[in-house]
Design an enzyme around this catalytic site. Structure first.
Site, mmCIF file in Angstrom:
data_model
loop_
_atom_site.group_PDB
_atom_site.id
_atom_site.type_symbol
_atom_site.label_atom_id
_atom_site.label_comp_id
_atom_site.label_asym_id
_atom_site.label_seq_id
_atom_site.Cartn_x
_atom_site.Cartn_y
_atom_site.Cartn_z
ATOM 1 C CD GLU B 50 38.239 40.904 42.553
ATOM 2 O OE1 GLU B 50 37.984 39.746 42.997
ATOM 3 O OE2 GLU B 50 39.610 40.840 41.839
ATOM 4 C CG PHE B 112 45.423 33.049 32.841
ATOM 5 C CD1 PHE B 112 45.332 32.366 33.819
ATOM 6 C CD2 PHE B 112 45.969 34.448 33.215
ATOM 7 C CE1 PHE B 112 45.776 32.157 34.825
ATOM 8 C CE2 PHE B 112 46.146 34.530 34.246
ATOM 9 C CZ PHE B 112 46.056 33.628 35.277
ATOM 10 C CD GLN B 113 43.275 36.074 35.509
ATOM 11 O OE1 GLN B 113 43.495 36.973 35.157
ATOM 12 N NE2 GLN B 113 43.755 36.207 37.104
ATOM 13 C CE LYS B 162 47.442 43.942 28.637
ATOM 14 N NZ LYS B 162 48.357 42.562 28.576
ATOM 15 C CG MET B 478 16.424 35.019 60.126
ATOM 16 S SD MET B 478 15.103 36.178 61.539
ATOM 17 C CE MET B 478 14.875 37.394 60.953
#
Lengths: 163, 580
Positions: B50, B112-113, B162, B478
């Site tokens: 993602e 969930f999630q 949803k 760096m």
């Protein structure tokens, strides 16, 4: 310097956390905050008391304005205005001090909103100085509980900017 | 017509002119993905992470100026976008990030999630929404695009439960958006512009600092006209490279921590700074107290909070850079008396020319070991500058800024504000998708590239011929540089020890892998890479690990307290001699 900032916001969920998050995220301090719906139920008014030098206050007002849900920001400190807050204070004075405590509340135009055999609860409204003075005087009587609303403020009508 | 939330979403995206969505599916967004399955107007680019999706949308947006769109699922899908969203926020990139959310009835139940992504991204989005009712969806999307692309642009996140994607309502497209609480200022204050013109007129040693705001406002033409008319030298921030061509006689290149000697010197000696579309980041100003001590500052920016945040400003002008530069030029044309100021400007430019001669950007070429700067120079030479360059973060980013000359805005994609390693590769992927046929090169380090290396699969899948030039020094360069200069050469956790065989990695994914270990191999490798048109290419350049980025202003120093390459090397040899 201490500033009282009035912020008109959309009355939506999450707006308070946007404003609070702005202060915490940038390391500014909120000394007092009061929020409620205005006459228009779609709009809420926040009164925020904060401290900072001119640059910080400038950033605070600009950053507030930048939030999408903020409609208007007024730094009331820049104009002549009236400030009020309210406290509720519950004291448990000794029997012989009760009359004196009541007299004190009266001097400050306070009201007794609750009383029990051992306690009085006073309601006092005023500006910061008045509240501070009252608290100082009532302390020796034994404060059991103390709550304050946080400041609300309104600009005086027809008065030009003081700065 | 009654439509489901998912249908409304697709319809709105179409009407906003969206052609590509970078996404990754998951449980709660399946209603949306199901509609995308056979949608011919919207192409979904399935990334491998993602974060890659959001950076790709970001690269797409930066290279085109149009908003990038990402679509991910709830919970981990949403939290994985946070770095990408914060990157876009810091650099004012218009993005629409659509995250799935558990059904409204489950929100707050630790389902969930489930993640409170609106809460999490509140400080790193321009605005965000949780849509609780399908009736609000069309308006919310319209507002989101409006907010993301107007004023100072930025990412807007929309959280979609949803049930909102499956609930039905009558679709009505809001023709107009207006928000009483959001009205960006575009027109600059006329009086202030007049003041600015007068001040420029009087200045003897003026410098323009141009930033990312000029890119966002598409004002590079106006900037160039102003600079050329008034004969003002222009230095650019990292985000502003390309505002005027890097090859232009008035260009001083980049300023700041790794800016050119002459840009930093000019700033410190100047009596007037005309800052356009910049926010005076600490990497630009160095020690603020000693920044441009003799200069008045004119600051043009669309975001009022940028003004007087970090530096004092004498003439603030809030508004759109393009419009303000235009009016400023016409004011100047009224004000200016060419005969009077031309000799003064000439003297100033001559002085700057002197500094350019004294300390140009340079490095010590070697014919035995590849210098990373040499690779960047060769990339410039062989593409003739006609490429979109993205970078990762660190030494690779600074060399890409110093040694590639950007002739146009939107040709350098780099995470300037947040400094996100792993940005460059997916951003290049997004840019390549938006510009098929164009050469897109990610200048990377061996550390950074491994932060989103999985997107090789995406590039192979969609036949995106992104070129990745890995300046492979086996170090987090760096970090190593700071440790060498400021931490007594204690290289704590900066040596990577195990670096994969990038050629094999590329080949494993079905991409092309090339390697150069000698300077003579650099050109053939680049040439071979540029010929590849149907898949990504990794170019593994094994470079001198000792090489450092110079000039360098140590953190907390004034910007003219630079460590120059030559001096640093001299000191080192002296020290070594003393030891012997």
């Amino acid at each position: 310097m201490r500033h009282t900032i009035s912020v008109l916001v959309e009355n939506k969920f999450g707006v308070l956390s946007r404003v609070a998050g702005l202060f915490s995220g940038r390391g500014y301090n909120i000394e007092s905050l009061s929020v409620d719906e205005t006459i228009d139920p779609n709009i809420s008014l926040m009164t925020i008391v904060t401290t900072g030098d001119d640059l910080i206050i400038e950033q605070i007002t600009k950053q507030l304005n930048k939030l999408i849900d903020v409609i208007k920001v007024v730094d009331l400190t820049e104009v002549d205005h009236v400030e009020r807050e309210m406290i509720l204070v519950k004291i448990a004075p000794k029997q012989q001090d009760k009359a004196e405590a009541l007299r004190l509340a009266e001097i400050f135009r306070g009201r007794v909103v609750d009383s029990s055999p051992k306690t009085y609860t006073f309601e006092i409204t005023g500006d910061e100085k008045k509240i501070a003075a009252f608290v100082e005087l009532i302390k020796p009587f034994g404060i059991k509980e103390f709550v304050r609303t946080g400041k609300i403020a309104i600009a005086r009508e027809g008065v030009k900017k003081t700065r | 017509m009654r439509m489901s939330g998912a249908e409304i979403l697709i319809e709105c995206l179409k009407r906003e002119g969206v052609k590509h969505i970078f996404g990754y599916p998951g449980g709660v967004v399946l209603n949306i993905f199901d509609l995308l399955y056979d949608n011919e107007d919207l192409q979904v680019i399935l990334t491998r992470h993602e974060q890659g999706a959001v950076h790709a949308a970001d690269g797409y947006a930066r290279s085109t100026g149009r908003p990038g769109v990402a679509l991910v699922t709830s919970g981990p899908g949403a939290t994985n976008t946070v770095t990408g969203v914060a990157t876009a926020y810091m650099d004012s990139v218009p993005l629409i990030v659509l995250t799935g959310q558990v059904s409204t009835g489950l929100i707050g139940n630790d389902a969930f999630q489930e993640a409170d992504i609106v809460g999490i991204t509140r400080p790193c989005t321009k605005h965000n929404y949780l849509v609780k009712d399908v009736k609000d969806l069309a308006r919310t999307l319209r507002e989101a695009f409006y907010i993301a692309t107007t004023g100072r642009p930025g990412p807007v996140l929309i959280d979609l439960p949803k049930d909102v994607t499956s609930d039905k309502t009558t679709f009505k497209w809001p023709e107009h958006v207006s928000l009483r609480s959001y009205n960006p200022t575009y027109e600059g204050n006329k009086w202030m512009i007049k003041q600015a013109a007068r001040t420029i007129h009087k200045a003897k040693k003026a410098v323009i600092i141009a930033g990312g705001g000029v890119v966002l406002s598409n004002a590079s033409k106006e900037l160039r006209e102003l600079a050329e008319y008034a004969r003002l030298p222009v230095t650019m921030t990292l985000m502003g490279l390309g505002d005027i061509p890097g090859t232009h006689e008035l260009s001083l290149g980049m300023l700041g921590m790794h800016g050119t000697y002459y840009a930093n010197k000019a700033i410190q000696e100047s009596d007037l700074l005309v800052a356009v579309g910049i926010r005076f980041d600490d990497r630009v100003t160095g020690r603020v107290k000693d920044f441009a001590p003799h200069a008045k500052i004119i600051h043009i920016d669309i975001d009022p909070t940028s003004i007087r945040k970090n530096v004092r400003v004498d003439i603030p002008i809030v508004g759109d850079a393009k419009r303000i530069l235009k009016s400023l030029l016409s004011e100047l044309k009224e004000e200016e008396d060419r005969a009077q100021w031309e000799p003064v400007r000439k003297a100033w430019l001559k002085q700057i020319g002197q500094w350019k001669k004294e300390h140009p950007l340079s490095y010590a070429y070697s014919d035995t070991v590849i210098k990373p700067q040499f690779v960047v120079e060769k990339l410039y030479e062989l593409t003739k500058g006609n490429a979109i360059i993205s970078t990762e973060v660190g030494q690779n980013q600074m060399w890409a800024a110093q040694f590639f000359k950007y002739d146009k805005p939107r040709t350098l994609l780099t995470s300037g504000g947040l400094g996100t390693m792993g940005y460059g590769f997916p951003a290049a992927m997004g840019a390549q998708l938006a510009h098929p046929g164009k050469t897109v090169i990610d200048i990377a380090g061996d550390g950074s590239i491994q932060m989103n290396i999985q997107e090789l699969a995406t590039c192979v899948l969609y036949k995106l011929p992104v070129k990745v030039a890995i300046l492979n020094n086996q170090y987090l360069g760096m970090v190593r540089q700071w440790q060498e200069l400021f931490f007594k050469e204690r290289y704590s956790c900066s040596h990577l020890d195990t670096v994969p065989d990038f050629v094999k990695v590329a080949e494993g994914y079905g991409a092309v892998g090339l390697r150069a270990v000698k300077p003579s191999e650099v050109e053939p490798v680049i040439k071979a890479a540029l010929k590849v048109k149907d898949r990504p290419v990794f170019m593994d350049f094994v470079v001198d690990w000792r090489e450092k980025v110079f000039p360098m202003v140590p953190a907390g120093a004034a910007i003219d307290e630079m460590i120059l390459g030559e001096e640093a090397e001299e000191k080192k040899t002296k020290k070594l001699r003393a030891v012997k």
